[in-house]
Design an enzyme around this catalytic site. Structure first.
Site, mmCIF file in Angstrom:
data_model
loop_
_atom_site.group_PDB
_atom_site.id
_atom_site.type_symbol
_atom_site.label_atom_id
_atom_site.label_comp_id
_atom_site.label_asym_id
_atom_site.label_seq_id
_atom_site.Cartn_x
_atom_site.Cartn_y
_atom_site.Cartn_z
ATOM 1 N N GLU A 8 -11.102 -10.966 -4.237
ATOM 2 C CA GLU A 8 -9.878 -10.681 -3.918
ATOM 3 C C GLU A 8 -9.202 -12.053 -3.285
ATOM 4 O OE1 GLU A 8 -8.810 -6.843 -2.543
ATOM 5 O OE2 GLU A 8 -10.359 -7.251 -1.159
ATOM 6 N N ASP A 67 -4.594 -8.335 -4.085
ATOM 7 C CA ASP A 67 -4.580 -9.376 -3.293
ATOM 8 C C ASP A 67 -4.990 -10.792 -4.064
ATOM 9 O OD1 ASP A 67 -4.277 -8.449 -0.860
ATOM 10 O OD2 ASP A 67 -6.186 -7.326 -0.998
ATOM 11 N N HIS A 115 0.898 -1.126 0.019
ATOM 12 C CA HIS A 115 0.117 0.046 -0.068
ATOM 13 C C HIS A 115 0.734 1.095 0.131
ATOM 14 C CE1 HIS A 115 -3.254 -2.987 0.532
ATOM 15 N NE2 HIS A 115 -3.707 -1.967 -0.130
ATOM 16 N N CYS A 172 -9.942 -3.559 -10.373
ATOM 17 C CA CYS A 172 -9.322 -2.322 -9.764
ATOM 18 C C CYS A 172 -7.961 -2.404 -8.978
ATOM 19 C CB CYS A 172 -10.378 -1.617 -8.648
ATOM 20 S SG CYS A 172 -10.814 -2.799 -7.324
ATOM 21 N N ARG A 221 -10.540 3.998 -1.569
ATOM 22 C CA ARG A 221 -10.144 3.244 -0.394
ATOM 23 C C ARG A 221 -10.432 3.972 1.042
ATOM 24 N NH1 ARG A 221 -5.906 1.761 -4.391
ATOM 25 N NH2 ARG A 221 -5.584 -0.524 -4.213
HETATM 26 C C1 PEP Z 1 -6.732 -5.223 -4.700
HETATM 27 O O1 PEP Z 1 -6.668 -6.158 -3.851
HETATM 28 O O2 PEP Z 1 -6.400 -5.534 -5.917
HETATM 29 C C2 PEP Z 1 -7.218 -3.955 -4.413
HETATM 30 C C3 PEP Z 1 -7.603 -3.145 -5.266
HETATM 31 O O3 PEP Z 1 -7.400 -3.487 -2.901
HETATM 32 P P1 PEP Z 1 -6.222 -2.939 -2.104
HETATM 33 O O4 PEP Z 1 -5.046 -2.722 -3.277
HETATM 34 O O5 PEP Z 1 -6.483 -1.774 -1.375
HETATM 35 O O6 PEP Z 1 -6.151 -4.220 -1.209
HETATM 36 MG MG MG Z 2 -7.190 -5.596 -1.862
#
Ligand code: PEP
Ligand code: MG
Length: 586
Positions: free
Chosen positions: A451, A475, A208, A522, A315
């Site tokens: 995910e 994920d 992140h 996404c 988010r």
């Molecule tokens: C993902 O897991 O692809 C996603 C968009 O969520 P995050 O990256 O916030 O876990």
């Molecule tokens: Mg995710």
């Protein structure tokens, strides 16, 4: 001495600047430039803080009971000596008057320099004095925090120009931030800061921290192992965010070459900006939806600017982080969601319920190290369902905001049919609570993130209960391949093109379409131009990504013939080595 360090490319472009080393534990210290006329005042501020700490220690020393161990008095002596050390005070003064750093930034910068000197000492006793220095600096920082500052930080510090007089001693030099580690909350704090690039020792491509760096649209390299130990305060550093390389103290020839690359990049961006109002339609007339991923309501400006047709992923957890555990209440959340809705000027906003946990702790101090395996622990919807009052508060805020514009509600990390039922029951309950209070709320389209492989392999209940799906490939890859997305040690195994990942993705898209339900991606894959043709070939027509990537992806869409890509994409995913097949297709 010039040298280079290899890491992972996470945010494209080239940044050239002087290194500012920030200890991970100090990332929350304010970093801003003061006006030159305020330098004297700022030096005075830190002098007052230091004198206050000296007075405090002297008092403790005086009041030390007779029976206190003599080591304690000696330790306090060491602290006093360190506080009065010339290197500390002259260094701090230098950063304030010559570089115009604010007092907190100046003292932490000087601490980093002195700490390194301590690290290099042969004598173990002297080496251990680093901890004492850290303690006294901590005390001074605490005093500065408590004392009112006559020097106000600017509301939002904008980046300094990249055109600063390179290698000269101009005050207007660009700065790059180098740290061992930064939490997503730290990154958020730097979002409106003065740094033109970032480098960290740890982190994976879709950690992140890397995602926030990408959303800031400034060059960044993570997983650069010992960068924060090898780079010194004030070194010149080139951050090559395309290649994932740091070049420290480059020669003039290298510097000129990268300066050229930097200008090329700027020209390319300018060229792409002309596509802003062009509809995203393939050569064979297929409409493609390009949406934005945002972390904060204010990011909607960049989304609109890039021509996004909505927010595909807000988010929301970033509203919850770095607040010392004080969660935002319903009203604060409602206001934030409304700001995002207004920012999108009538376009839809997909708000994801909070996804705290794993590499997104609520607070830096609260890293979930005490959990054996945080990525597999109480994260995202699991966390929400484990804390009904918190979850209901968020749901009420989202439902209320939905009365003000088009809102989609997206739920992260679902895997079990049971979780689906519980989540829907909570949404109904939140609506009933609002009705009871006579508060307005609006309709929402309900979406599930796919995910977890278990979800991708059992889509039926998802397609029955939800209006749309959104594949979180970051994920999905992490959990399919059993590698921690934030761990640079296994970053080489993080592979979006693994046949298993592509199979799950292709089947999710196909099944959703077969049931007439919209599906989007996404995860970071959606914003990777190397993946656009493949995703189009797999039938994907909705992509959500950082605003900074939208125009480059649009360019790919405009050049693609989606119909022709279908058979090719099937071949790629059926191949033993999809990466090779993708390359072969040019
Ligand atoms: C993902 O897991 O692809 C996603 C968009 O969520 P995050 O990256 O916030 O876990
Ligand atoms: Mg995710």
């Amino acid at each position: 001495m010039s040298f280079s360090i290899h890491g992972l490319a996470v945010s494209r472009g080239i940044a050239i600047g002087r290194a500012v080393l920030v200890a991970s534990s100090r990332a929350d210290v304010a970093h801003y430039f003061i006006d030159p006329t305020q330098a004297e005042q700022e030096v005075q501020r830190i002098r007052v803080a230091r004198d206050a700490v000296v007075a405090e220690i002297t008092r403790v020393q005086r009041e030390l009971p007779k029976e206190a161990p003599p080591e304690l008095a000696a330790l306090l002596d060491v602290h006093l000596m360190l506080l009065e050390d010339e290197q500390l005070s002259s260094g701090v003064k230098h950063w304030i008057t010559d570089r115009q750093y604010n007092a907190e930034w100046a003292i932490t910068t000087q601490y980093e320099i002195l700490a390194r000197q301590f690290d290099e000492m042969q004598d173990p006793y002297l080496r251990e004095r680093k901890a004492d220095l850290e303690q006294v600096v901590e005390r001074v920082l605490r005093f500065l925090k408590g004392a009112a500052s006559p020097v106000q930080p600017p509301a939002a510090v904008t980046g300094r120009t990249q055109q600063g007089e390179l290698l000269g001693d101009s005050l207007d030099v660009p700065l790059v931030l180098v740290a061992h580690d930064l939490s997503p909350a730290d990154m958020l704090q730097f979002k409106q800061s003065l740094f033109v690039g970032f480098a960290t020792d740890v982190g994976g491509r879709t950690s992140h921290t890397a995602i926030v760096a990408r959303s800031m649209d400034i060059p960044a390299v993570v997983g650069a192992r010992s960068a924060s130990a090898l780079i010194e305060q004030d070194d010149w550093v080139i951050i090559d965010g395309d290649a994932g390389v740091l070049i420290v103290n480059p020669s003039p020839i290298i510097l000129a070459e990268y300066g050229f690359k930097q200008r090329q990049g700027e020209l390319e961006r300018e060229r792409l900006s002309r596509l802003r109002h062009t509809p995203a339609v393939t050569l064979d007339g297929q409409k493609v939806e390009l949406l934005a991923n945002i972390e904060l309501p204010e990011d909607t400006a960049a989304a609109v600017n890039a021509g996004a047709v909505g927010v595909g992923l807000f988010r929301s957890e970033f509203l919850f982080m770095g607040r010392g555990g004080q969660l935002p209440d319903e009203e604060e959340q409602y206001q934030a969601y409304v700001r995002a809705i207004e920012g999108m000027q009538g376009l839809p906003v997909t708000i994801r319920t909070v996804d705290i946990g794993a590499d997104k702790p609520l607070d830096r101090g609260a890293r979930q190290d005490d959990h054996l395996n945080p990525a597999l622990g109480l994260r995202a919807i699991r966390w929400s369902l484990a804390d009904p009052p918190m979850f209901l508060t968020q749901l009420r805020a989202i439902l209320r905001a939905a009365a003000r514009g088009q809102v989609n509600l997206l739920v992260p990390m679902l895997a079990h049919a049971r979780e689906i039922r519980q989540t829907i029951a909570m949404i109904d309950h939140a609506r009933a609570q609002l009705d009871n209070k006579g508060m307005a709320h609006g309709p929402v389209k309900l979406g599930a993130m796919i995910e977890v492989p278990a979800a991708a392999l059992s889509l039926k209940p998802f397609l029955r209960h939800f209006d749309f799906l959104s594949v979180g490939t970051n994920d999905l890859i992490q959990y399919t391949l059993a590698i921690d997305r934030a761990d640079e040690a296994v970053a080489h195994l993080y592979d979006p093109l693994h046949p298993a990942v592509l199979r799950l993705l292709a089947d999710t898209i196909a099944e959703s379409h077969a049931r007439g339900k919209p599906v989007s991606v996404c995860g970071e894959m959606a914003g990777d131009v190397a993946m656009t043709r493949l995703l189009l070939g797999l039938g994907l027509r909705s992509f959500s990504m950082h605003p900074s990537q939208i125009l480059a992806v649009k360019q790919q869409v405009l050049r693609a013939d989606a119909g022709k890509l279908q058979a090719w994409a099937e071949q790629v995913i059926a191949s033993d080595d999809p990466a090779q097949a993708l390359l072969a297709a040019g």
